[in-house]
Design a protein around this motif. Structure first.
Motif, PDB file in Angstrom:
ATOM      1  N   ALA A 109       0.839  -1.207   0.000  1.00  0.00           N
ATOM      2  CA  ALA A 109       0.000   0.000   0.000  1.00  0.00           C
ATOM      3  C   ALA A 109       0.871   1.253   0.000  1.00  0.00           C
ATOM      4  O   ALA A 109       0.553   2.241  -0.670  1.00  0.00           O
ATOM      5  CB  ALA A 109      -0.928  -0.011   1.215  1.00  0.00           C
ATOM      6  N   ARG A 110       1.995   1.207   0.716  1.00  0.00           N
ATOM      7  CA  ARG A 110       2.916   2.358   0.720  1.00  0.00           C
ATOM      8  C   ARG A 110       3.503   2.611  -0.664  1.00  0.00           C
ATOM      9  O   ARG A 110       3.944   3.706  -0.963  1.00  0.00           O
ATOM     10  CB  ARG A 110       4.055   2.132   1.728  1.00  0.00           C
ATOM     11  N   CYS A 111       3.529   1.596  -1.492  1.00  0.00           N
ATOM     12  CA  CYS A 111       4.032   1.752  -2.867  1.00  0.00           C
ATOM     13  C   CYS A 111       2.899   2.031  -3.839  1.00  0.00           C
ATOM     14  O   CYS A 111       3.090   1.965  -5.054  1.00  0.00           O
ATOM     15  CB  CYS A 111       4.768   0.497  -3.303  1.00  0.00           C
ATOM     16  N   GLY A 112       1.719   2.297  -3.326  1.00  0.00           N
ATOM     17  CA  GLY A 112       0.601   2.653  -4.196  1.00  0.00           C
ATOM     18  C   GLY A 112      -0.293   1.488  -4.567  1.00  0.00           C
ATOM     19  O   GLY A 112      -1.258   1.659  -5.310  1.00  0.00           O
ATOM     20  N   PHE A 113       0.034   0.311  -4.078  1.00  0.00           N
ATOM     21  CA  PHE A 113      -0.790  -0.852  -4.401  1.00  0.00           C
ATOM     22  C   PHE A 113      -1.746  -1.140  -3.251  1.00  0.00           C
ATOM     23  O   PHE A 113      -1.442  -1.910  -2.347  1.00  0.00           O
ATOM     24  CB  PHE A 113       0.079  -2.077  -4.718  1.00  0.00           C
ATOM     25  N   THR A 114      -2.889  -0.477  -3.329  1.00  0.00           N
ATOM     26  CA  THR A 114      -3.932  -0.746  -2.349  1.00  0.00           C
ATOM     27  C   THR A 114      -4.529  -2.123  -2.670  1.00  0.00           C
ATOM     28  O   THR A 114      -4.359  -2.620  -3.797  1.00  0.00           O
ATOM     29  CB  THR A 114      -4.996   0.353  -2.410  1.00  0.00           C
ATOM     30  N   PRO A 115      -5.217  -2.748  -1.722  1.00  0.00           N
ATOM     31  CA  PRO A 115      -5.690  -4.118  -1.946  1.00  0.00           C
ATOM     32  C   PRO A 115      -6.449  -4.320  -3.259  1.00  0.00           C
ATOM     33  O   PRO A 115      -6.282  -5.346  -3.923  1.00  0.00           O
ATOM     34  CB  PRO A 115      -6.593  -4.381  -0.739  1.00  0.00           C
ATOM     35  N   GLU A 116      -7.231  -3.337  -3.655  1.00  0.00           N
ATOM     36  CA  GLU A 116      -7.996  -3.530  -4.897  1.00  0.00           C
ATOM     37  C   GLU A 116      -7.115  -3.493  -6.144  1.00  0.00           C
ATOM     38  O   GLU A 116      -7.531  -3.899  -7.227  1.00  0.00           O
ATOM     39  CB  GLU A 116      -9.171  -2.538  -4.999  1.00  0.00           C
ATOM     40  N   LYS A 117      -5.883  -3.029  -5.989  1.00  0.00           N
ATOM     41  CA  LYS A 117      -4.957  -3.032  -7.139  1.00  0.00           C
ATOM     42  C   LYS A 117      -4.073  -4.274  -7.152  1.00  0.00           C
ATOM     43  O   LYS A 117      -3.170  -4.399  -7.978  1.00  0.00           O
ATOM     44  CB  LYS A 117      -4.066  -1.791  -7.085  1.00  0.00           C
ATOM     45  N   ILE A 118      -4.283  -5.149  -6.195  1.00  0.00           N
ATOM     46  CA  ILE A 118      -3.469  -6.357  -6.105  1.00  0.00           C
ATOM     47  C   ILE A 118      -4.308  -7.551  -6.512  1.00  0.00           C
ATOM     48  O   ILE A 118      -5.451  -7.677  -6.086  1.00  0.00           O
ATOM     49  CB  ILE A 118      -2.976  -6.565  -4.646  1.00  0.00           C
ATOM     50  N   LYS A 119      -3.755  -8.414  -7.355  1.00  0.00           N
ATOM     51  CA  LYS A 119      -4.444  -9.664  -7.650  1.00  0.00           C
ATOM     52  C   LYS A 119      -3.778 -10.758  -6.829  1.00  0.00           C
ATOM     53  O   LYS A 119      -2.610 -11.082  -7.040  1.00  0.00           O
ATOM     54  CB  LYS A 119      -4.343  -9.988  -9.133  1.00  0.00           C
ATOM     55  N   ASN A 120      -4.523 -11.291  -5.890  1.00  0.00           N
ATOM     56  CA  ASN A 120      -3.983 -12.328  -5.024  1.00  0.00           C
ATOM     57  C   ASN A 120      -4.430 -13.694  -5.546  1.00  0.00           C
ATOM     58  O   ASN A 120      -5.609 -14.036  -5.507  1.00  0.00           O
ATOM     59  CB  ASN A 120      -4.486 -12.102  -3.589  1.00  0.00           C
ATOM     60  N   VAL A 121      -3.471 -14.433  -6.084  1.00  0.00           N
ATOM     61  CA  VAL A 121      -3.738 -15.783  -6.565  1.00  0.00           C
ATOM     62  C   VAL A 121      -3.281 -16.751  -5.475  1.00  0.00           C
ATOM     63  O   VAL A 121      -2.084 -16.863  -5.205  1.00  0.00           O
ATOM     64  CB  VAL A 121      -2.983 -16.054  -7.888  1.00  0.00           C
ATOM     65  N   MET A 122      -4.227 -17.377  -4.827  1.00  0.00           N
ATOM     66  CA  MET A 122      -3.903 -18.258  -3.701  1.00  0.00           C
ATOM     67  C   MET A 122      -3.899 -19.700  -4.193  1.00  0.00           C
ATOM     68  O   MET A 122      -4.878 -20.156  -4.796  1.00  0.00           O
ATOM     69  CB  MET A 122      -4.963 -18.066  -2.612  1.00  0.00           C
ATOM     70  N   ILE A 123      -2.803 -20.392  -3.987  1.00  0.00           N
ATOM     71  CA  ILE A 123      -2.667 -21.740  -4.532  1.00  0.00           C
ATOM     72  C   ILE A 123      -2.804 -22.785  -3.431  1.00  0.00           C
ATOM     73  O   ILE A 123      -2.155 -22.715  -2.401  1.00  0.00           O
ATOM     74  CB  ILE A 123      -1.301 -21.899  -5.238  1.00  0.00           C
ATOM     75  N   MET A 124      -3.653 -23.745  -3.703  1.00  0.00           N
ATOM     76  CA  MET A 124      -3.915 -24.799  -2.727  1.00  0.00           C
ATOM     77  C   MET A 124      -3.489 -26.140  -3.301  1.00  0.00           C
ATOM     78  O   MET A 124      -3.868 -26.480  -4.431  1.00  0.00           O
ATOM     79  CB  MET A 124      -5.423 -24.784  -2.450  1.00  0.00           C
ATOM     80  N   ASP A 125      -2.695 -26.872  -2.551  1.00  0.00           N
ATOM     81  CA  ASP A 125      -2.251 -28.199  -2.977  1.00  0.00           C
ATOM     82  C   ASP A 125      -3.251 -29.235  -2.461  1.00  0.00           C
ATOM     83  O   ASP A 125      -3.270 -29.544  -1.273  1.00  0.00           O
ATOM     84  CB  ASP A 125      -0.851 -28.461  -2.393  1.00  0.00           C
ATOM     85  N   PRO A 126      -4.082 -29.784  -3.358  1.00  0.00           N
ATOM     86  CA  PRO A 126      -5.130 -30.690  -2.891  1.00  0.00           C
ATOM     87  C   PRO A 126      -4.584 -31.985  -2.300  1.00  0.00           C
ATOM     88  O   PRO A 126      -5.236 -32.612  -1.474  1.00  0.00           O
ATOM     89  CB  PRO A 126      -5.953 -30.969  -4.161  1.00  0.00           C
ATOM     90  N   THR A 127      -3.375 -32.360  -2.705  1.00  0.00           N
ATOM     91  CA  THR A 127      -2.824 -33.625  -2.179  1.00  0.00           C
ATOM     92  C   THR A 127      -2.474 -33.502  -0.697  1.00  0.00           C
ATOM     93  O   THR A 127      -2.196 -34.490  -0.045  1.00  0.00           O
ATOM     94  CB  THR A 127      -1.572 -34.083  -2.969  1.00  0.00           C
ATOM     95  N   ARG A 128      -2.453 -32.260  -0.219  1.00  0.00           N
ATOM     96  CA  ARG A 128      -2.139 -32.077   1.204  1.00  0.00           C
ATOM     97  C   ARG A 128      -3.272 -31.393   1.960  1.00  0.00           C
ATOM     98  O   ARG A 128      -3.063 -30.864   3.051  1.00  0.00           O
ATOM     99  CB  ARG A 128      -0.833 -31.283   1.340  1.00  0.00           C
ATOM    100  N   VAL A 129      -4.466 -31.414   1.368  1.00  0.00           N
ATOM    101  CA  VAL A 129      -5.562 -30.659   1.984  1.00  0.00           C
ATOM    102  C   VAL A 129      -5.885 -31.168   3.390  1.00  0.00           C
ATOM    103  O   VAL A 129      -6.137 -30.381   4.304  1.00  0.00           O
ATOM    104  CB  VAL A 129      -6.818 -30.625   1.080  1.00  0.00           C
ATOM    105  N   GLU A 130      -5.824 -32.470   3.571  1.00  0.00           N
ATOM    106  CA  GLU A 130      -6.146 -33.019   4.881  1.00  0.00           C
ATOM    107  C   GLU A 130      -5.174 -32.520   5.951  1.00  0.00           C
ATOM    108  O   GLU A 130      -5.582 -32.088   7.027  1.00  0.00           O
ATOM    109  CB  GLU A 130      -6.106 -34.537   4.819  1.00  0.00           C
ATOM    110  N   MET A 131      -3.897 -32.559   5.615  1.00  0.00           N
ATOM    111  CA  MET A 131      -2.875 -32.059   6.546  1.00  0.00           C
ATOM    112  C   MET A 131      -3.099 -30.571   6.829  1.00  0.00           C
ATOM    113  O   MET A 131      -3.031 -30.119   7.975  1.00  0.00           O
ATOM    114  CB  MET A 131      -1.489 -32.301   5.922  1.00  0.00           C
ATOM    115  N   LEU A 132      -3.399 -29.814   5.780  1.00  0.00           N
ATOM    116  CA  LEU A 132      -3.603 -28.364   5.955  1.00  0.00           C
ATOM    117  C   LEU A 132      -4.760 -28.101   6.929  1.00  0.00           C
ATOM    118  O   LEU A 132      -4.651 -27.261   7.818  1.00  0.00           O
ATOM    119  CB  LEU A 132      -3.903 -27.700   4.600  1.00  0.00           C
ATOM    120  N   VAL A 133      -5.833 -28.844   6.744  1.00  0.00           N
ATOM    121  CA  VAL A 133      -7.003 -28.642   7.597  1.00  0.00           C
ATOM    122  C   VAL A 133      -6.693 -29.060   9.036  1.00  0.00           C
ATOM    123  O   VAL A 133      -7.095 -28.411   9.992  1.00  0.00           O
ATOM    124  CB  VAL A 133      -8.212 -29.435   7.031  1.00  0.00           C
ATOM    125  N   GLU A 134      -5.934 -30.129   9.174  1.00  0.00           N
ATOM    126  CA  GLU A 134      -5.655 -30.631  10.518  1.00  0.00           C
ATOM    127  C   GLU A 134      -4.709 -29.748  11.307  1.00  0.00           C
ATOM    128  O   GLU A 134      -4.945 -29.478  12.477  1.00  0.00           O
ATOM    129  CB  GLU A 134      -5.066 -32.052  10.441  1.00  0.00           C
TER     130      GLU A 134
END
Ligand SMILES: Nc1nc2c(ncn2[C@@H]2O[C@H](COP(=O)(O)OP(=O)(O)OP(=O)(O)O)[C@@H](O)[C@H]2O)c(=O)[nH]1
Ligand SMILES: [Mg+2]
Length: 197
Positions: A109-134
């Protein structure tokens, strides 16, 4: 000062951030668009060494127009230098997979990138979903709500049940987000467009 698009590749350790970031950088390079890559891997071998060596290339050769930075200096400094010194159309950032990605937002944000100017691509590894949840619920709780696009990758090696469970977990924390199931090695034209838009 130029006004590049900023894509953040978030996701837990080993989820596939670097793999996807490199595909996107390659695509941009093919479209003759300049991009800068910032990887937060302080003290580790970064994107330019390990991945590029694996692929048998030097980053400068592969991505003609890219600047590769590490966060040896702070993200703040890196961003300011980049914005002042280089004309880029995209900035691709891979934060550490162990950190809460929300920590980056004030700096950006200090560099001018407010949240709406950021594209957040969140990557989830399904092979580890159980571990992530636990064991990593706090990480999921922090990371998933920030996503503008949720990618479930490794669909070539995940089971249908793992993909389904990943979707449920994503919906639980971010009901409205677009979900893109992908195999990073076989990205379709539509998937690339979704990632770059
Ligand atoms: N089969 C398959 N493997 C994948 C896919 N995406 C990533 N991988 C593999 O998953 C492993 C981790 O990928 P990276 O891209 O290094 O993950 P990362 O999130 O950058 O990892 P860290 O930076 O260590 O947190 C690598 O061995 C990749 O080749 C995919 O869609 N399918
Ligand atoms: Mg990585």
């Amino acid at each position: 000062m130029n006004n590049p698009k900023l894509i953040l590749f978030t996701g837990f350790l080993g989820s596939g951030k670097t793999s996807l970031l490199l595909k996107i950088a390659k695509e941009l390079s093919q479209q003759q668009k300049r991009c800068a890559i910032i990887v937060n891997e302080v003290g580790e071998i970064g994107i330019d060494n390990l991945q590029m060596k694996k692929m048998g290339y030097d980053v400068w050769e592969i991505f003609g127009g890219c600047i590769c930075c590490t966060l040896a200096i702070s993200l703040d400094d890196t961003m300011h230098q980049l914005l002042e010194q280089y004309e880029t159309e995209y900035i691709l950032i891979e934060p550490s997979g162990a950190a809460d990605p929300s920590a980056l937002y004030p700096t950006l944000a200090r560099c001018g990138f407010t949240p709406e100017k950021i594209k957040n691509v969140m990557i989830m590894d399904p092979t580890r979903v159980e571990m992530l949840v636990e064991v990593l619920e706090p990480y999921l709780e922090a990371a998933i709500p920030l996503a503008d696009l949720a990618v479930i990758n490794k669909i070539d090696v995940a089971t249908a049940a793992e993909i389904e469970q990943s979707e449920q977990v994503i919906r639980q924390y971010n009901p409205g987000v677009s979900i893109a199931p992908i195999n990073v090695n076989e990205l379709t034209e539509n998937q690339l467009q979704e990632l770059l838009k």
